[in-house]
Design a protein around this motif. Sequence first.
Motif: not given
Length: 278
Positions: A138-151
């Motif tokens: 969850l933590l890493n997904a939230l970081v990725a979302a700030e750069y527009g990158t989906p899991v």
Amino acid sequence: MTKILISADMEGATGVTWPADCLPGTPEWQRCRPLLTSDVNAAVAGFHEGGATEVIVNEAHMTMRNLLLERLDDRAQLLTGRHKALSMVEGVQHGDIDGIAFIGYHTGAGDEGVLAHTYLGNSLTGVFVDGVRASEGLLNALVAAEYGTPVVLVTGDDRTCDDAARWAPDAVGVAVKDYVSRYAAVCRTPARTAADIRAAAAKAVALATRHDPEPPRERLFEIEFDAEHLAGSAALVPGVEQTGPCRVAYRAGTMYDGIRCFKTVTTMVSAAVEEWYG
């Protein structure tokens, strides 16, 4: 052109069920390194079959020197070693990653799952973001979302796949083992998990499309420990406040800042743990 970033942890890899299996330097870790490498290679192969043009693998476990480079698929590049600004998802901040895969992931501290924890193997009993219990995923997904990158892909035990459905509902999940207890699982063979991961990765490429970055917003991070002195140690980090005997909290305006502060807190706490009394 489709570029994929793989974040490769180890507790959720094929066959891993015991701390020694993923503790660098042990015979068990040496035996399990090829299993982790097999999981990653299966994902690399699948992503290329699905149309990806570039795959970079970021080591995300402990010393971040676990994968066997000499056995890695030649089409991949490996980011190994530490220290890195974004740790487990280093590279996503450059803004050119179309999709990110979490390979070998696990559930968070306080949840059921094989080798469940959040950053620290012990001492930390819960992490919460805006009141929601958070795993590393969850933590890493939230970081990725700030750069527009989906899991786009998550592998681990079955409880990890259930957890991922909360924070990456569109991602393809692959369970390589079924949870029995924190140190026991019903495991698939490497040949079977490799086939499953490869097929899932090929399918997941269709999800690898950058979107508008999530607007940064202030978030509340809360961390619980199993001993009071660890909360006191964490509170030495500027901006972190002790809010209870075993609990601290801080606020961050971006996940970039939030995850970096979290890493600092866990580093401080690791140094404060005593051998016998924790």
